[in-house]
Design a protein around this motif. Structure first.
Motif, mmCIF file in Angstrom:
data_model
loop_
_atom_site.group_PDB
_atom_site.id
_atom_site.type_symbol
_atom_site.label_atom_id
_atom_site.label_comp_id
_atom_site.label_asym_id
_atom_site.label_seq_id
_atom_site.Cartn_x
_atom_site.Cartn_y
_atom_site.Cartn_z
ATOM 1 N N UNK A 12 11.192 -1.397 14.096
ATOM 2 C CA UNK A 12 10.974 -0.420 13.019
ATOM 3 C C UNK A 12 10.982 -1.099 11.664
ATOM 4 N N UNK A 13 11.906 -2.016 11.432
ATOM 5 C CA UNK A 13 11.985 -2.720 10.150
ATOM 6 C C UNK A 13 10.759 -3.596 9.941
ATOM 7 N N UNK A 14 10.298 -4.251 11.028
ATOM 8 C CA UNK A 14 9.106 -5.092 10.891
ATOM 9 C C UNK A 14 7.894 -4.262 10.495
ATOM 10 N N UNK A 15 7.717 -3.088 11.103
ATOM 11 C CA UNK A 15 6.589 -2.236 10.753
ATOM 12 C C UNK A 15 6.723 -1.710 9.332
ATOM 13 N N UNK A 16 7.951 -1.403 8.921
ATOM 14 C CA UNK A 16 8.148 -0.932 7.547
ATOM 15 C C UNK A 16 7.809 -2.028 6.548
ATOM 16 N N UNK A 17 8.225 -3.259 6.842
ATOM 17 C CA UNK A 17 7.914 -4.373 5.954
ATOM 18 C C UNK A 17 6.410 -4.610 5.863
ATOM 19 N N UNK A 18 5.724 -4.474 7.002
ATOM 20 C CA UNK A 18 4.272 -4.647 6.980
ATOM 21 C C UNK A 18 3.609 -3.545 6.162
ATOM 22 N N UNK A 19 4.109 -2.324 6.303
ATOM 23 C CA UNK A 19 3.533 -1.214 5.533
ATOM 24 C C UNK A 19 3.734 -1.438 4.038
ATOM 25 N N UNK A 20 4.912 -1.921 3.665
ATOM 26 C CA UNK A 20 5.168 -2.210 2.245
ATOM 27 C C UNK A 20 4.252 -3.322 1.756
ATOM 28 N N UNK A 21 4.080 -4.369 2.584
ATOM 29 C CA UNK A 21 3.214 -5.486 2.193
ATOM 30 C C UNK A 21 1.766 -5.029 2.032
ATOM 31 N N UNK A 22 1.267 -4.225 2.970
ATOM 32 C CA UNK A 22 -0.110 -3.731 2.891
ATOM 33 C C UNK A 22 -0.284 -2.853 1.663
ATOM 34 N N UNK A 23 0.670 -1.975 1.409
ATOM 35 C CA UNK A 23 0.580 -1.099 0.238
ATOM 36 C C UNK A 23 0.533 -1.909 -1.049
ATOM 37 N N UNK A 34 -10.129 -2.782 -11.099
ATOM 38 C CA UNK A 34 -10.134 -1.939 -12.294
ATOM 39 C C UNK A 34 -10.576 -0.505 -12.091
ATOM 40 N N UNK A 35 -11.017 -0.162 -10.893
ATOM 41 C CA UNK A 35 -11.440 1.212 -10.626
ATOM 42 C C UNK A 35 -10.923 1.633 -9.251
ATOM 43 N N UNK A 36 -10.542 2.901 -9.156
ATOM 44 C CA UNK A 36 -10.056 3.429 -7.883
ATOM 45 C C UNK A 36 -11.221 4.107 -7.167
ATOM 46 N N UNK A 37 -11.711 3.436 -6.135
ATOM 47 C CA UNK A 37 -12.760 3.999 -5.290
ATOM 48 C C UNK A 37 -12.359 3.768 -3.837
ATOM 49 N N UNK A 38 -12.967 4.563 -2.946
ATOM 50 C CA UNK A 38 -12.658 4.387 -1.525
ATOM 51 C C UNK A 38 -13.139 3.031 -1.029
ATOM 52 N N UNK A 39 -14.225 2.529 -1.615
ATOM 53 C CA UNK A 39 -14.710 1.204 -1.220
ATOM 54 C C UNK A 39 -13.683 0.129 -1.569
ATOM 55 N N UNK A 40 -13.056 0.232 -2.750
ATOM 56 C CA UNK A 40 -12.042 -0.738 -3.133
ATOM 57 C C UNK A 40 -10.794 -0.623 -2.261
ATOM 58 N N UNK A 41 -10.429 0.621 -1.912
ATOM 59 C CA UNK A 41 -9.259 0.812 -1.050
ATOM 60 C C UNK A 41 -9.513 0.217 0.335
ATOM 61 N N UNK A 42 -10.683 0.496 0.898
ATOM 62 C CA UNK A 42 -11.015 -0.047 2.221
ATOM 63 C C UNK A 42 -11.111 -1.570 2.158
ATOM 64 N N UNK A 43 -11.731 -2.082 1.097
ATOM 65 C CA UNK A 43 -11.784 -3.536 0.922
ATOM 66 C C UNK A 43 -10.402 -4.150 0.819
ATOM 67 N N UNK A 44 -9.493 -3.472 0.107
ATOM 68 C CA UNK A 44 -8.124 -3.958 0.007
ATOM 69 C C UNK A 44 -7.412 -3.961 1.345
ATOM 70 N N UNK A 45 -7.678 -2.932 2.172
ATOM 71 C CA UNK A 45 -7.075 -2.891 3.506
ATOM 72 C C UNK A 45 -7.572 -4.050 4.367
#
Length: 200
Positions: A12-23, A34-45
């Protein structure tokens, strides 16, 4: 002094740490674009997934908890600092007959953790006029290049601003023990500063 071996992280802690890192990685990616778009969010993921899989790093444990109100306070103040710093840098760029001076300032942080060093350094680097030159992990010190600094009073004002930024970050995502360090006397003294263009 005896040291106790670190207990292995639970699933559980490992998954939480990964979620924090991804966020965190996705947030930085969107801010850099510089802009919030779904393309930038998906690219960031996608970038975050590649970084975590192809370039695995030592786990950064997240011992704190996310507090919505302090987090909102941090975001509002960060956006305000972003606007003010942008206006100040723009004024320095168009001001005739004035040579901007800068300084390299060492700022020791109160909370010496990888997560706090990273978040504070990223927040500083995203604000125009300041750039992280080095982060000393052993001492928890950030070395920041700042433009528009001419006096030692302005140096101290900037250093206090960095520590206030750190406190807002810790208040938003830090642990109670980390937050309590800001209510104790500051053990760090004045750090050296290199003023560029200062008269000799």
């Amino acid at each position: 002094m005896t040291t106790h071996p670190r207990e292995p992280l639970t699933r559980r802690v490992r998954w939480r740490n990964r979620a924090v890192a991804v966020t965190g990685l996705v947030t930085v990616w969107v801010l850099l674009w510089g802009t919030f778009t779904w393309a930038n969010v998906i690219g960031g993921l996608v970038v975050a997934a590649v970084l975590l899989v192809v370039f695995p790093l030592p786990p950064v444990t997240f011992a704190g908890r996310i507090r919505p109100v302090p987090l909102l306070r941090f975001l509002v103040r960060f956006l305000w600092d972003l606007v003010v710093a942008s206006a100040q840098v723009a004024w320095l760029a168009v001001r005739f007959g004035h040579t901007p001076r800068g300084a390299i300032i060492a700022v020791p942080l109160r909370v010496n953790t990888d997560l706090n060093l990273t978040l504070t350094a990223e927040a500083l680097s995203l604000v125009p006029g300041s750039l992280i030159l080095e982060a000393d992990r052993a001492t928890g010190t950030l070395y920041v290049h700042v433009i528009g600094v001419r006096t030692l009073d302005e140096v101290e004002r900037f250093r206090r601003g960095v520590r206030e930024l750190e406190e807002r970050i810790v208040a938003a995502v830090g642990s109670a023990e980390e937050l309590g360090r800001f209510h104790q006397p500051d053990p760090t003294g004045a750090e050296p500063v290199d003023l560029e263009g200062a008269p000799t």
